[in-house]
Design a protein around this motif. Structure first.
Motif, PDB file in Angstrom:
ATOM      1  N   PRO A 139       9.487 -60.725  10.529  1.00 21.31           N
ATOM      2  CA  PRO A 139       8.571 -59.892  11.315  1.00 21.31           C
ATOM      3  C   PRO A 139       8.195 -58.605  10.580  1.00 21.31           C
ATOM      4  O   PRO A 139       8.905 -58.178   9.662  1.00 21.31           O
ATOM      5  CB  PRO A 139       9.380 -59.536  12.564  1.00 21.31           C
ATOM      6  CG  PRO A 139      10.571 -60.417  12.556  1.00 21.31           C
ATOM      7  CD  PRO A 139      10.805 -60.867  11.166  1.00 21.31           C
ATOM      8  N   SER A 140       7.084 -58.016  11.000  1.00 27.12           N
ATOM      9  CA  SER A 140       6.654 -56.735  10.419  1.00 27.12           C
ATOM     10  C   SER A 140       5.614 -56.085  11.314  1.00 27.12           C
ATOM     11  O   SER A 140       4.726 -56.770  11.826  1.00 27.12           O
ATOM     12  CB  SER A 140       6.030 -56.970   9.045  1.00 27.12           C
ATOM     13  OG  SER A 140       5.427 -55.794   8.566  1.00 27.12           O
ATOM     14  N   THR A 141       5.731 -54.800  11.508  1.00 27.90           N
ATOM     15  CA  THR A 141       4.650 -54.035  12.131  1.00 27.90           C
ATOM     16  C   THR A 141       3.940 -53.228  11.047  1.00 27.90           C
ATOM     17  O   THR A 141       2.773 -53.446  10.738  1.00 27.90           O
ATOM     18  CB  THR A 141       5.199 -53.077  13.211  1.00 27.90           C
ATOM     19  OG1 THR A 141       5.838 -53.850  14.208  1.00 27.90           O
ATOM     20  CG2 THR A 141       4.085 -52.254  13.848  1.00 27.90           C
ATOM     21  N   ARG A 142       4.695 -52.274  10.448  1.00 28.89           N
ATOM     22  CA  ARG A 142       4.104 -51.317   9.499  1.00 28.89           C
ATOM     23  C   ARG A 142       3.542 -51.973   8.256  1.00 28.89           C
ATOM     24  O   ARG A 142       2.415 -51.680   7.838  1.00 28.89           O
ATOM     25  CB  ARG A 142       5.166 -50.292   9.067  1.00 28.89           C
ATOM     26  CG  ARG A 142       5.413 -49.202  10.070  1.00 28.89           C
ATOM     27  CD  ARG A 142       6.856 -48.759   9.993  1.00 28.89           C
ATOM     28  NE  ARG A 142       7.661 -49.804  10.585  1.00 28.89           N
ATOM     29  CZ  ARG A 142       7.946 -49.857  11.898  1.00 28.89           C
ATOM     30  NH1 ARG A 142       7.596 -48.888  12.680  1.00 28.89           N
ATOM     31  NH2 ARG A 142       8.619 -50.870  12.409  1.00 28.89           N
ATOM     32  N   THR A 143       4.344 -52.821   7.609  1.00 30.27           N
ATOM     33  CA  THR A 143       3.936 -53.343   6.304  1.00 30.27           C
ATOM     34  C   THR A 143       2.717 -54.241   6.458  1.00 30.27           C
ATOM     35  O   THR A 143       1.759 -54.138   5.688  1.00 30.27           O
ATOM     36  CB  THR A 143       5.119 -54.085   5.648  1.00 30.27           C
ATOM     37  OG1 THR A 143       6.242 -53.209   5.663  1.00 30.27           O
ATOM     38  CG2 THR A 143       4.803 -54.470   4.218  1.00 30.27           C
TER      39      THR A 143
ATOM     40  N   ARG B 263       6.504 -61.308   2.234  1.00 30.00           N
ATOM     41  CA  ARG B 263       7.743 -60.820   2.852  1.00 30.00           C
ATOM     42  C   ARG B 263       8.603 -62.043   3.148  1.00 30.00           C
ATOM     43  O   ARG B 263       8.196 -62.945   3.880  1.00 30.00           O
ATOM     44  CB  ARG B 263       7.466 -60.041   4.141  1.00 30.00           C
ATOM     45  CG  ARG B 263       8.736 -59.743   4.921  1.00 30.00           C
ATOM     46  CD  ARG B 263       8.562 -58.767   6.056  1.00 30.00           C
ATOM     47  NE  ARG B 263       8.378 -57.418   5.571  1.00 30.00           N
ATOM     48  CZ  ARG B 263       8.603 -56.320   6.296  1.00 30.00           C
ATOM     49  NH1 ARG B 263       9.021 -56.422   7.535  1.00 30.00           N
ATOM     50  NH2 ARG B 263       8.390 -55.135   5.782  1.00 30.00           N
TER      51      ARG B 263
ATOM     52  N   HIS C 178      12.817 -53.487  -1.344  1.00 31.75           N
ATOM     53  CA  HIS C 178      11.663 -53.104  -0.518  1.00 31.75           C
ATOM     54  C   HIS C 178      10.878 -52.054  -1.319  1.00 31.75           C
ATOM     55  O   HIS C 178      10.818 -50.883  -0.964  1.00 31.75           O
ATOM     56  CB  HIS C 178      12.130 -52.557   0.829  1.00 31.75           C
ATOM     57  CG  HIS C 178      11.087 -52.570   1.909  1.00 31.75           C
ATOM     58  ND1 HIS C 178       9.798 -53.033   1.708  1.00 31.75           N
ATOM     59  CD2 HIS C 178      11.130 -52.154   3.218  1.00 31.75           C
ATOM     60  CE1 HIS C 178       9.118 -52.914   2.842  1.00 31.75           C
ATOM     61  NE2 HIS C 178       9.892 -52.393   3.764  1.00 31.75           N
TER      62      HIS C 178
ATOM     63  N   GLN D  47       7.884 -49.797   0.088  1.00 31.05           N
ATOM     64  CA  GLN D  47       8.374 -48.807   1.053  1.00 31.05           C
ATOM     65  C   GLN D  47       8.950 -47.600   0.329  1.00 31.05           C
ATOM     66  O   GLN D  47       8.664 -46.454   0.672  1.00 31.05           O
ATOM     67  CB  GLN D  47       9.459 -49.443   1.938  1.00 31.05           C
ATOM     68  CG  GLN D  47      10.078 -48.473   2.920  1.00 31.05           C
ATOM     69  CD  GLN D  47       9.144 -48.079   4.044  1.00 31.05           C
ATOM     70  OE1 GLN D  47       8.559 -48.936   4.688  1.00 31.05           O
ATOM     71  NE2 GLN D  47       8.968 -46.782   4.278  1.00 31.05           N
TER      72      GLN D  47
ATOM     73  N   CYS E 144      12.778 -45.562   7.199  1.00 34.52           N
ATOM     74  CA  CYS E 144      11.600 -46.412   6.962  1.00 34.52           C
ATOM     75  C   CYS E 144      11.091 -47.050   8.250  1.00 34.52           C
ATOM     76  O   CYS E 144       9.977 -47.562   8.269  1.00 34.52           O
ATOM     77  CB  CYS E 144      11.906 -47.452   5.897  1.00 34.52           C
ATOM     78  SG  CYS E 144      13.108 -48.695   6.399  1.00 34.52           S
ATOM     79  N   LEU E 145      11.921 -47.043   9.312  1.00 31.37           N
ATOM     80  CA  LEU E 145      11.598 -47.652  10.604  1.00 31.37           C
ATOM     81  C   LEU E 145      11.480 -49.177  10.442  1.00 31.37           C
ATOM     82  O   LEU E 145      11.113 -49.611   9.365  1.00 31.37           O
ATOM     83  CB  LEU E 145      10.309 -47.074  11.207  1.00 31.37           C
ATOM     84  CG  LEU E 145      10.302 -45.552  11.435  1.00 31.37           C
ATOM     85  CD1 LEU E 145       8.916 -45.122  11.969  1.00 31.37           C
ATOM     86  CD2 LEU E 145      11.377 -45.123  12.430  1.00 31.37           C
TER      87      LEU E 145
ATOM     88  N   LYS F 247       2.553 -45.484   3.811  1.00 33.61           N
ATOM     89  CA  LYS F 247       2.551 -46.882   3.391  1.00 33.61           C
ATOM     90  C   LYS F 247       1.119 -47.366   3.167  1.00 33.61           C
ATOM     91  O   LYS F 247       0.832 -48.060   2.197  1.00 33.61           O
ATOM     92  CB  LYS F 247       3.226 -47.772   4.454  1.00 33.61           C
ATOM     93  CG  LYS F 247       4.751 -47.676   4.427  1.00 33.61           C
ATOM     94  CD  LYS F 247       5.385 -48.334   5.645  1.00 33.61           C
ATOM     95  CE  LYS F 247       5.357 -49.851   5.602  1.00 33.61           C
ATOM     96  NZ  LYS F 247       6.318 -50.467   4.678  1.00 33.61           N
TER      97      LYS F 247
HETATM   98  N1   CP Z   1       9.255 -50.163   7.224  1.00 36.38           N
HETATM   99  C1   CP Z   1       8.841 -51.432   7.367  1.00 36.38           C
HETATM  100  O1   CP Z   1       8.796 -52.204   6.396  1.00 36.38           O
HETATM  101  O2   CP Z   1       8.492 -51.751   8.627  1.00 36.38           O
HETATM  102  P1   CP Z   1       8.013 -53.188   9.158  1.00 36.38           P
HETATM  103  O3   CP Z   1       9.220 -54.085   9.139  1.00 36.38           O
HETATM  104  O4   CP Z   1       7.478 -52.932  10.531  1.00 36.38           O
HETATM  105  O5   CP Z   1       6.963 -53.701   8.216  1.00 36.38           O
END
Ligand code: CP
Ligand code: NVA
Length: 303
Positions: A51-55, A103, A130, A133, A262-263, A290
């Motif tokens: 999963p990922s939000t930011r990346t 990813r 990573h 990041q 990095c959240l 990012k």
């Molecule tokens: N920091 C980071 O990579 O967040 P995501 O997992 O939301 O992409």
């Protein structure tokens, strides 16, 4: 041979700082509404097995922001889940897109895709690294504190993918890095050995979070159980309990020290809500950066 972004180790200090300089420039241009079209006609494929939000969103926004296009593929959507060989996937994707952003779990997946790709492959997180990041995080440090070389950077917690990429950055760029990890949760020993060998400054591994943050200009924390380690969550909660970045631990660091995460964050575990929401914490600047770093990477590799 296309230039890939599998880990920070394949870049020089000049290249890494050049990407950050360019990202800072792109950020300024973004703030004044400058339109970019340098990747018009180009397409990247995002292949995400975690999963990922930011990346995900920052890579998509970066690509659209440079005039390009994106195709997103989760592990559900491809034949990888049905055991199509990576070497076939890579050569097929290379015929359709101008770059792949990946990813996944094992670093060997990124390495094998890169070995067969005729377009750049960018690591958007593996169990081992990573890199994008950490580049965004160093950009954030430079914005807040100026050049990173004289600064003392602390890492508190798991010796995970983020820790490994910070170690590589410390070796290549040359800044002091002290990591406090519980016994048995050290970063990758091979990465540590290579980075120490090229580093002009100490890269130190200890087990005491207080000693790590004392005198630190920057404190980094991350989740105690990374993606893929969820079944160890309960055991890790016990092992890591004294590694929480809370008001008491932060008070041992200089008052102007910057906190990085990095959240996503697990409030009440590796960091308290109070510290995450404090003025010292730059987590949301990291998240924004990012997008600017991804623009600089895409422009440099695919442009
Ligand atoms: N920091 C980071 O990579 O967040 P995501 O997992 O939301 O992409
Ligand atoms: N170390 C974390 C980083 C998440 C962005 C993980 O791999 O889950």
């Amino acid at each position: 041979m296309p230039k890939h972004f599998r880990s920070l180790q394949e870049f020089t200090k000049i290249e890494l700082l050049g990407l950050i300089d360019r990202a800072i420039e792109l950020k300024k241009e973004n703030k004044v509404g400058k339109i970019h079209q340098q990747l018009m006609g180009k397409t990247i494929g995002l292949i995400f097995e975690k999963p990922s939000t930011r990346t995900r969103v920052s890579f998509e926004a970066a690509m659209y922001g440079l005039g390009g296009q994106v195709i997103f593929l989760s592990s559900r959507d491809t034949q990888l889940a049905r055991s199509e060989p990576l070497k076939d996937m890579s050569r097929v994707m290379s015929r359709y897109v101008d770059g792949m952003v990946v990813r996944t779990f094992g670093q060997e997946v990124v390495d094998e895709l890169a070995a067969y790709a005729t377009v750049p492959v960018i690591n958007a997180l593996t169990d081992l690294h990573h890199p994008c990041q950490v580049l965004s995080d160093i950009m954030t440090v430079i914005e807040k504190k100026g050049p990173i070389e004289p600064l003392r950077i602390a890492w508190v917690g798991d010796g995970n993918n983020m820790a490994n990429s910070w170690i590589q950055a410390a070796g290549i760029i040359g800044f002091e890095l002290t990591l406090a990890c519980p016994e048995g949760y050290a970063p990758d020993q091979a990465i540590l050995a290579v980075s120490r060998n090229i580093a002009g400054k100490p890269i130190t591994l200890i087990h005491d979070p207080v000693a790590a943050v004392r005198g630190a200009d920057v404190i980094n924390v991350d989740v105690w159980a990374s993606m893929g380690k969820e079944d160890e969550q309960e055991a890790r909660l016990r092992v890591f309990s004294s590694f929480q970045l809370n008001r008491e631990l932060l008070a041992k660091a200089p008052a102007d020290c910057v906190v990085l995460h990095c959240l996503p964050a697990h409030r009440g575990e590796e960091i308290t809500d109070e510290v995450l929401e404090s003025v010292q914490c730059a987590a949301f600047d990291q998240a924004e950066n990012k997008m600017h770093i991804h623009k600089a990477i895409l422009e440099s590799l695919i442009g």
